[in-house]
Motif scaffolding. Structure first.
Motif, PDB file in Angstrom:
ATOM      1  N   SER A  90       0.834  -1.198   0.000  1.00 41.20           N
ATOM      2  CA  SER A  90       0.000   0.000   0.000  1.00 41.20           C
ATOM      3  C   SER A  90       0.871   1.252   0.000  1.00 41.20           C
ATOM      4  O   SER A  90       2.105   1.178  -0.002  1.00 41.20           O
ATOM      5  CB  SER A  90      -0.914   0.013   1.229  1.00 41.20           C
ATOM      6  N   ASP A  91       0.211   2.418   0.048  1.00 42.76           N
ATOM      7  CA  ASP A  91       0.938   3.689   0.049  1.00 42.76           C
ATOM      8  C   ASP A  91       1.334   4.147   1.447  1.00 42.76           C
ATOM      9  O   ASP A  91       1.855   5.245   1.607  1.00 42.76           O
ATOM     10  CB  ASP A  91       0.097   4.785  -0.627  1.00 42.76           C
ATOM     11  N   LEU A  92       1.111   3.319   2.464  1.00 39.31           N
ATOM     12  CA  LEU A  92       1.409   3.714   3.836  1.00 39.31           C
ATOM     13  C   LEU A  92       2.733   3.156   4.341  1.00 39.31           C
ATOM     14  O   LEU A  92       3.071   2.003   4.092  1.00 39.31           O
ATOM     15  CB  LEU A  92       0.300   3.244   4.788  1.00 39.31           C
ATOM     16  N   LEU A 112      -4.329  -2.073   4.044  1.00 36.82           N
ATOM     17  CA  LEU A 112      -5.455  -1.416   3.372  1.00 36.82           C
ATOM     18  C   LEU A 112      -5.055  -0.190   2.559  1.00 36.82           C
ATOM     19  O   LEU A 112      -5.657   0.105   1.526  1.00 36.82           O
ATOM     20  CB  LEU A 112      -6.500  -1.008   4.410  1.00 36.82           C
ATOM     21  N   GLY A 113      -4.064   0.573   3.039  1.00 38.23           N
ATOM     22  CA  GLY A 113      -3.699   1.812   2.372  1.00 38.23           C
ATOM     23  C   GLY A 113      -4.447   3.000   2.949  1.00 38.23           C
ATOM     24  O   GLY A 113      -5.391   2.851   3.732  1.00 38.23           O
ATOM     25  N   SER A 114      -4.023   4.198   2.572  1.00 34.09           N
ATOM     26  CA  SER A 114      -4.508   5.424   3.207  1.00 34.09           C
ATOM     27  C   SER A 114      -5.998   5.678   3.006  1.00 34.09           C
ATOM     28  O   SER A 114      -6.710   6.046   3.949  1.00 34.09           O
ATOM     29  CB  SER A 114      -3.710   6.624   2.692  1.00 34.09           C
ATOM     30  N   GLU A 115      -6.510   5.506   1.798  1.00 35.17           N
ATOM     31  CA  GLU A 115      -7.917   5.822   1.535  1.00 35.17           C
ATOM     32  C   GLU A 115      -8.858   4.957   2.352  1.00 35.17           C
ATOM     33  O   GLU A 115      -9.760   5.460   3.046  1.00 35.17           O
ATOM     34  CB  GLU A 115      -8.224   5.666   0.041  1.00 35.17           C
ATOM     35  N   LYS A 116      -8.660   3.642   2.307  1.00 36.38           N
ATOM     36  CA  LYS A 116      -9.527   2.739   3.060  1.00 36.38           C
ATOM     37  C   LYS A 116      -9.310   2.892   4.571  1.00 36.38           C
ATOM     38  O   LYS A 116     -10.256   2.733   5.352  1.00 36.38           O
ATOM     39  CB  LYS A 116      -9.279   1.290   2.627  1.00 36.38           C
ATOM     40  N   SER A 117      -8.092   3.217   4.976  1.00 32.64           N
ATOM     41  CA  SER A 117      -7.806   3.388   6.398  1.00 32.64           C
ATOM     42  C   SER A 117      -8.528   4.604   6.964  1.00 32.64           C
ATOM     43  O   SER A 117      -9.078   4.565   8.072  1.00 32.64           O
ATOM     44  CB  SER A 117      -6.299   3.509   6.620  1.00 32.64           C
ATOM     45  N   LEU A 118      -8.511   5.698   6.219  1.00 32.75           N
ATOM     46  CA  LEU A 118      -9.246   6.891   6.663  1.00 32.75           C
ATOM     47  C   LEU A 118     -10.738   6.609   6.744  1.00 32.75           C
ATOM     48  O   LEU A 118     -11.413   7.039   7.689  1.00 32.75           O
ATOM     49  CB  LEU A 118      -8.976   8.044   5.706  1.00 32.75           C
ATOM     50  N   GLN A 119     -11.258   5.872   5.785  1.00 36.08           N
ATOM     51  CA  GLN A 119     -12.676   5.515   5.801  1.00 36.08           C
ATOM     52  C   GLN A 119     -12.996   4.633   7.006  1.00 36.08           C
ATOM     53  O   GLN A 119     -14.028   4.816   7.663  1.00 36.08           O
ATOM     54  CB  GLN A 119     -13.050   4.795   4.503  1.00 36.08           C
ATOM     55  N   LEU A 120     -12.100   3.695   7.304  1.00 32.61           N
ATOM     56  CA  LEU A 120     -12.298   2.802   8.442  1.00 32.61           C
ATOM     57  C   LEU A 120     -12.301   3.587   9.743  1.00 32.61           C
ATOM     58  O   LEU A 120     -13.184   3.416  10.595  1.00 32.61           O
ATOM     59  CB  LEU A 120     -11.198   1.742   8.465  1.00 32.61           C
ATOM     60  N   VAL A 171       1.503  13.453   5.728  1.00 31.16           N
ATOM     61  CA  VAL A 171       0.805  12.936   6.897  1.00 31.16           C
ATOM     62  C   VAL A 171      -0.691  13.194   6.756  1.00 31.16           C
ATOM     63  O   VAL A 171      -1.109  14.299   6.384  1.00 31.16           O
ATOM     64  CB  VAL A 171       1.313  13.606   8.187  1.00 31.16           C
ATOM     65  N   LEU A 172      -1.505  12.185   7.059  1.00 35.38           N
ATOM     66  CA  LEU A 172      -2.957  12.323   7.066  1.00 35.38           C
ATOM     67  C   LEU A 172      -3.454  12.145   8.496  1.00 35.38           C
ATOM     68  O   LEU A 172      -3.035  11.211   9.195  1.00 35.38           O
ATOM     69  CB  LEU A 172      -3.613  11.275   6.168  1.00 35.38           C
ATOM     70  N   LEU A 173      -4.321  13.049   8.946  1.00 36.32           N
ATOM     71  CA  LEU A 173      -4.884  12.992  10.292  1.00 36.32           C
ATOM     72  C   LEU A 173      -6.403  12.925  10.206  1.00 36.32           C
ATOM     73  O   LEU A 173      -7.013  13.544   9.327  1.00 36.32           O
ATOM     74  CB  LEU A 173      -4.486  14.237  11.092  1.00 36.32           C
TER      75      LEU A 173
END
Length: 355
Positions: A290-292, A315-323, A340-342
């Motif tokens: 993934s991209d993480l 999962l990667g960043s997109e699905k992780s943020l959704q989760l 960084v994504l918060l």
């Protein structure tokens, strides 16, 4: 465990102990909130000084464990080590006679396990379902094909052995029955390495909460802070910079909660000009692509945070943020490009300070 990992853990501990301290933002130190850091009832002679600090270092679960307590009885450090040793005997797949070892050697027969083991298995199955199988405790046959300890010859499994092992990965096949019974089909194996340390951190934190004014324990990527420091300040916890694991990407300030990080930088090896990290994708048997680079969760349950952080690398960043958003969780993700994504409100809630 590698020397590099040990140095990173020590750096994280020092950061946590030298910086001030999961509630509203504070610009200056203030008195502890009602109920926080209150010592258990005892006579004046038996009550430790809240400012008295006790430290300890142990080695359990192939991990250096750091412990710092304030206002604790002298016996508490040993109590913590005794609990760690008990859980290692109960949950380690390499300890003969442990519940995990017994399950793996059961040959498809139903066995009875300790209630705590059953509880961990139950939560693991829930998180496996929640993450669409990105977290899996039946990944053990695949994990066994890889070596990330740095103590053996690093090899990459053949496609034949990897694909054969993947046939044995399916958490839905693990059956949990009444009266703490467990049934695992013959040939399958489990490994609680991605969730057990979180469970243990939860239990140790509860022990500290009952017997000390405040404390912090670090089990690898699992940090749990209890209460606030004697001066009323929160604990500063460094989030490792994946590009420079001996430094921090950011510092956050917490009290009474866990900070759990999983990252691709933690363990791995280079082979044929390619770096292979230890977080495997249960669907492919290869290190997650993934991209993480890392995933961090801040919450009450270290057990849940432990498993979710591991799953998010897959999962990667997109699905992780959704989760994280769907579960109302606080999280921080570091991507391969260094960004960084918060989750919403994370920066203000934990006085997020980029380094």
């Amino acid at each position: 465990m590698t020397k590099r990992t040990s140095r990173r853990l020590l750096a994280l501990l020092l950061c946590a102990l030298t910086l001030s301290g999961c509630t509203a933002k504070r610009e200056t130190a203030s008195p502890p909130p009602a109920g926080a850091g209150i010592l258990p009832a005892a006579s004046a002679e038996e009550t430790p000084d809240p400012a008295h600090k006790t430290t300890g270092i142990g080695f359990y679960f192939d991990t250096v464990v750091y412990l710092t307590l304030w206002g604790a009885p002298e016996s508490l450090v040993q109590e913590v080590w005794d609990e760690c040793a008990r859980y290692e005997q109960l949950l380690s797949k390499t300890v003969e006679g442990s519940d995990v070892s017994r399950i793996n050697q059961s040959g498809g027969e139903t066995i009875t396990v300790d209630p705590e083991t059953w509880e961990i298995l139950h939560r693991a199955k829930e998180i496996s379902q929640l993450t669409g199988g990105a977290f899996s405790i039946t990944l053990a046959p695949v994990t066994a094909l890889w070596s990330f300890t740095g103590m053996e010859t690093n090899t990459v499994p053949t496609d034949e052995t990897r694909l054969a092992a993947l046939e044995l990965v399916d958490d839905t096949q693990l059956v949990l029955g009444e009266n703490y019974t467990v049934t695992l089909p013959a040939g399958m194996q489990i490994d609680l390495g991605g969730i057990a340390k979180g469970y243990i951190a939860d239990k140790v934190a509860a022990l500290i909460r009952d017997k000390a004014y405040a404390g912090i324990i670090s089990l690898g990527g699992n940090v749990y802070t209890v209460g606030v420091k004697p001066d009323g300040s929160r604990f500063g916890v460094g989030i490792t910079n994946p590009d420079e694991p001996r430094s921090s990407k950011a510092v956050i300030y917490t009290e009474g909660c866990t900070v759990v990080t999983s990252g691709t930088y933690e363990r791995g090896f280079n082979f044929g000009g390619v770096r292979y990290h230890h977080i495997l994708d249960p669907k492919t048997g290869w290190p997650a692509q993934s991209d993480l680079l890392s995933a961090t969760f801040v919450m009450d349950s270290s057990m849940t945070a432990d498993a979710l952080a591991t799953a998010c690398i897959v999962l990667g960043s997109e699905k992780s943020l959704q989760l994280a958003a769907s579960q109302g969780l606080d999280a921080m993700f570091i991507l391969k490009d260094g960004s960084v994504l918060l989750t919403d409100g994370f920066e203000e809630k934990y006085n997020y300070l980029p380094q």
